[in-house]
Design an enzyme around this catalytic site. Sequence first.
Site, PDB file in Angstrom:
ATOM      1  CG  PHE A 159      -1.837   1.066   1.437  1.00 44.10           C
ATOM      2  CD1 PHE A 159      -3.087   1.018   0.825  1.00 44.10           C
ATOM      3  CD2 PHE A 159      -1.524   2.157   2.232  1.00 44.10           C
ATOM      4  CE1 PHE A 159      -4.002   2.050   1.013  1.00 44.10           C
ATOM      5  CE2 PHE A 159      -2.431   3.186   2.420  1.00 44.10           C
ATOM      6  CZ  PHE A 159      -3.676   3.130   1.808  1.00 44.10           C
ATOM      7  CB  SER A 218       4.366   7.105   3.318  1.00 43.31           C
ATOM      8  OG  SER A 218       3.467   6.840   4.346  1.00 43.31           O
ATOM      9  CB  SER A 264       1.028  13.085   9.705  1.00 41.09           C
ATOM     10  OG  SER A 264       1.661  12.181  10.591  1.00 41.09           O
ATOM     11  CB  THR A 273       5.007  -2.576   4.804  1.00 39.86           C
ATOM     12  OG1 THR A 273       5.251  -1.628   5.828  1.00 39.86           O
ATOM     13  CG2 THR A 273       5.035  -3.991   5.383  1.00 39.86           C
ATOM     14  N   GLY A 319      -7.067  -0.686   8.543  1.00 37.23           N
ATOM     15  CA  GLY A 319      -5.677  -1.043   8.819  1.00 37.23           C
ATOM     16  C   GLY A 319      -5.309  -0.785  10.267  1.00 37.23           C
ATOM     17  CD  GLN A 379      14.085  -1.925  34.873  1.00 37.73           C
ATOM     18  OE1 GLN A 379      14.499  -1.595  33.769  1.00 37.73           O
ATOM     19  NE2 GLN A 379      14.758  -1.688  35.990  1.00 37.73           N
ATOM     20  N   GLY A 438      15.798  -7.946  33.728  1.00 36.08           N
ATOM     21  CA  GLY A 438      17.104  -7.406  34.137  1.00 36.08           C
ATOM     22  C   GLY A 438      18.103  -7.511  32.998  1.00 36.08           C
ATOM     23  N   GLY A 439      19.334  -7.907  33.330  1.00 35.39           N
ATOM     24  CA  GLY A 439      20.394  -8.004  32.316  1.00 35.39           C
ATOM     25  C   GLY A 439      20.027  -8.946  31.188  1.00 35.39           C
ATOM     26  CD  GLU A 442      -1.430   0.013   8.442  1.00 32.88           C
ATOM     27  OE1 GLU A 442      -2.645  -0.037   8.661  1.00 32.88           O
ATOM     28  OE2 GLU A 442      -0.773  -0.965   8.026  1.00 32.88           O
TER      29      GLU A 442
HETATM   30  N1  COS Z   1     -12.885   7.712   6.094  1.00 32.47           N
HETATM   31  C1  COS Z   1     -13.418   8.266   5.002  1.00 32.47           C
HETATM   32  N2  COS Z   1     -13.123   9.526   4.592  1.00 32.47           N
HETATM   33  C2  COS Z   1     -12.267  10.223   5.344  1.00 32.47           C
HETATM   34  C3  COS Z   1     -11.666   9.699   6.502  1.00 32.47           C
HETATM   35  C4  COS Z   1     -12.021   8.382   6.890  1.00 32.47           C
HETATM   36  N3  COS Z   1     -11.498   7.793   7.964  1.00 32.47           N
HETATM   37  N4  COS Z   1     -10.841  10.633   7.033  1.00 32.47           N
HETATM   38  C5  COS Z   1     -10.911  11.718   6.232  1.00 32.47           C
HETATM   39  N5  COS Z   1     -11.767  11.460   5.210  1.00 32.47           N
HETATM   40  C6  COS Z   1     -12.168  12.347   4.127  1.00 32.47           C
HETATM   41  C7  COS Z   1     -12.864  13.595   4.680  1.00 32.47           C
HETATM   42  O1  COS Z   1     -14.260  13.345   4.848  1.00 32.47           O
HETATM   43  C8  COS Z   1     -12.594  14.605   3.613  1.00 32.47           C
HETATM   44  O2  COS Z   1     -13.460  14.405   2.534  1.00 32.47           O
HETATM   45  P1  COS Z   1     -14.396  15.605   1.957  1.00 32.47           P
HETATM   46  O3  COS Z   1     -13.458  16.671   1.502  1.00 32.47           O
HETATM   47  O4  COS Z   1     -15.167  14.957   0.856  1.00 32.47           O
HETATM   48  O5  COS Z   1     -15.233  16.056   3.107  1.00 32.47           O
HETATM   49  C9  COS Z   1     -11.218  14.229   3.127  1.00 32.47           C
HETATM   50  O6  COS Z   1     -11.024  12.864   3.475  1.00 32.47           O
HETATM   51  C10 COS Z   1     -10.113  15.061   3.726  1.00 32.47           C
HETATM   52  O7  COS Z   1     -10.211  14.950   5.129  1.00 32.47           O
HETATM   53  P2  COS Z   1      -9.653  16.015   6.144  1.00 32.47           P
HETATM   54  O8  COS Z   1     -10.076  17.392   5.725  1.00 32.47           O
HETATM   55  O9  COS Z   1     -10.001  15.560   7.512  1.00 32.47           O
HETATM   56  O10 COS Z   1      -8.086  15.906   5.849  1.00 32.47           O
HETATM   57  P3  COS Z   1      -6.843  16.406   6.657  1.00 32.47           P
HETATM   58  O11 COS Z   1      -5.833  16.869   5.707  1.00 32.47           O
HETATM   59  O12 COS Z   1      -7.261  17.329   7.766  1.00 32.47           O
HETATM   60  O13 COS Z   1      -6.253  15.028   7.263  1.00 32.47           O
HETATM   61  C11 COS Z   1      -5.857  13.230   8.734  1.00 32.47           C
HETATM   62  C12 COS Z   1      -6.859  14.270   8.188  1.00 32.47           C
HETATM   63  C13 COS Z   1      -4.673  13.846   9.420  1.00 32.47           C
HETATM   64  C14 COS Z   1      -6.676  12.428   9.752  1.00 32.47           C
HETATM   65  C15 COS Z   1      -5.427  12.309   7.564  1.00 32.47           C
HETATM   66  O14 COS Z   1      -4.639  12.999   6.624  1.00 32.47           O
HETATM   67  C16 COS Z   1      -4.642  11.105   8.030  1.00 32.47           C
HETATM   68  O15 COS Z   1      -5.224  10.106   8.463  1.00 32.47           O
HETATM   69  N6  COS Z   1      -3.304  11.178   7.948  1.00 32.47           N
HETATM   70  C17 COS Z   1      -2.433  10.081   8.290  1.00 32.47           C
HETATM   71  C18 COS Z   1      -2.225   9.219   7.107  1.00 32.47           C
HETATM   72  C19 COS Z   1      -1.513   7.974   7.488  1.00 32.47           C
HETATM   73  O16 COS Z   1      -2.032   7.146   8.204  1.00 32.47           O
HETATM   74  N7  COS Z   1      -0.295   7.826   6.965  1.00 32.47           N
HETATM   75  C20 COS Z   1       0.435   6.648   7.135  1.00 32.47           C
HETATM   76  C21 COS Z   1       0.659   6.078   5.787  1.00 32.47           C
HETATM   77  S1  COS Z   1       0.387   4.408   5.628  1.00 32.47           S
HETATM   78  S2  COS Z   1       1.776   3.552   6.678  1.00 32.47           S
END
Ligand code: COS
Length: 379
Positions: free
Chosen positions: A123, A126, A132, A158, A242, A336, A339-340, A363
């Site tokens: 998947f 990133s 994030s 991964t 996930g 802990q 220990g060692g 994730e």
């Molecule tokens: N399920 C379905 N839709 C989702 C959702 C979810 N869990 N979370 C967000 N969305 C949708 C929102 O509804 C929004 O859609 P609309 O514009 O149609 O309303 C859109 O996605 C954008 O969401 P939002 O405005 O909340 O985005 P942000 O940029 O504020 O980001 C976070 C929100 C930080 C929660 C998100 O970017 C995130 O989860 N980041 C981490 C990603 C991650 O896990 N990375 C690791 C990579 S894989 S190892």
Amino acid sequence: MHFQLSEEHLMIQKAARDFAQNDLKPGVIERDDHEKFPAEQVKKMGELGFLGMMVDPKYGGGGMDTISYVLAMEEISKVDASASVVMSVNNSLVCWGLQEFGSEEQKQKYLMPLAKGEVIGAFCLSEPEAGSDATSQHTTAIDMGDHYVLNGTKNWITNGGTASTYLVMAQTDAAKKHKGINAFIVEKGMPGFTVGPKEHKLGIRGSDTHSLMFSDVKVPKKNRIGEDGFGFKFAMKTLTGGRIGIASQALGIASGAYELALAYSKERKAFGKTISQHQAIQFKLADMATEIDAARLMCLKAAWLKDRHEDYSTAAAMAKVFSSEVAMRTTIEAVQIHGGYGYVKEFHVERLMRDAKITQIYEGTSEVQRIVISRAILG
Ligand code: COS
């Protein structure tokens, strides 16, 4: 409400426990030491049905529920988190996403071999500058009519070197921001797709983590998942499930370390009695057992909600942030108590402590989970 597992759940839990003890435990220290991917063991996981547990049998899966998946993830993660991350990514991020949102043709061609464990998937969300802040995709997918052209780099993937099928998120129309992102199925071997160097990690060292490079990769339009612009929603929905997988991985790492510490405390003597007879150790074990029980209930609750098709995003985020932090605290205390001996490889707990750390990062970091939870409670 009842807290009893069914006969079927108990059978799956036992099958996973037996596999972990018989097939994963031998060699786990050496694989960690040499950063060796558990290829044979992953093959067997596929044969036993652990790589496509929740996929409909008509697509080659086990047709099991998410509770079964949590139980199996816990048992396998107790012993080898490098193997369980392969299982989590393949089940939750790749198979689930394809089953839920893929076309019939995509399911026949790609989901079937993934669910049977004949091949594994990756998947790819990133990027060097998008972890994030996942909407900030720099990988581009230009629409050329019957195909897209992909360019860019993905990081920390991964199964990056061992996968055959890659789900890749890329920006098609930057003006539309996250609504311009698409998700694609990319095959290993497509011209212009190269696997970058392997990462050398603190923990889950047996897992295969790479960067990936896309240089003018032609991807047929029929390999796009869902409608144009569905890619970000696809990634978020898939990652929500996930998080149940990684929460159960963290739970398994914690319970594995706890079981080792408990057994050791009953053998090791100090000041004329076993260390389990000292209150300092008893209280540590009591805290570990309490927190693990809470983490397990949270994982099972998120799974239960998912199986009932209710909203599980907050429950999954809560389970992940709590379980991963329990994994960190528990493994530190398990070292802990040893220990060692805890500081050397033969006793397993130092590896579990290193493995625990990633569960607070991938994730969705603990901070991202807190964003999800606080938005849910504050609106
Ligand atoms: N399920 C379905 N839709 C989702 C959702 C979810 N869990 N979370 C967000 N969305 C949708 C929102 O509804 C929004 O859609 P609309 O514009 O149609 O309303 C859109 O996605 C954008 O969401 P939002 O405005 O909340 O985005 P942000 O940029 O504020 O980001 C976070 C929100 C930080 C929660 C998100 O970017 C995130 O989860 N980041 C981490 C990603 C991650 O896990 N990375 C690791 C990579 S894989 S190892």
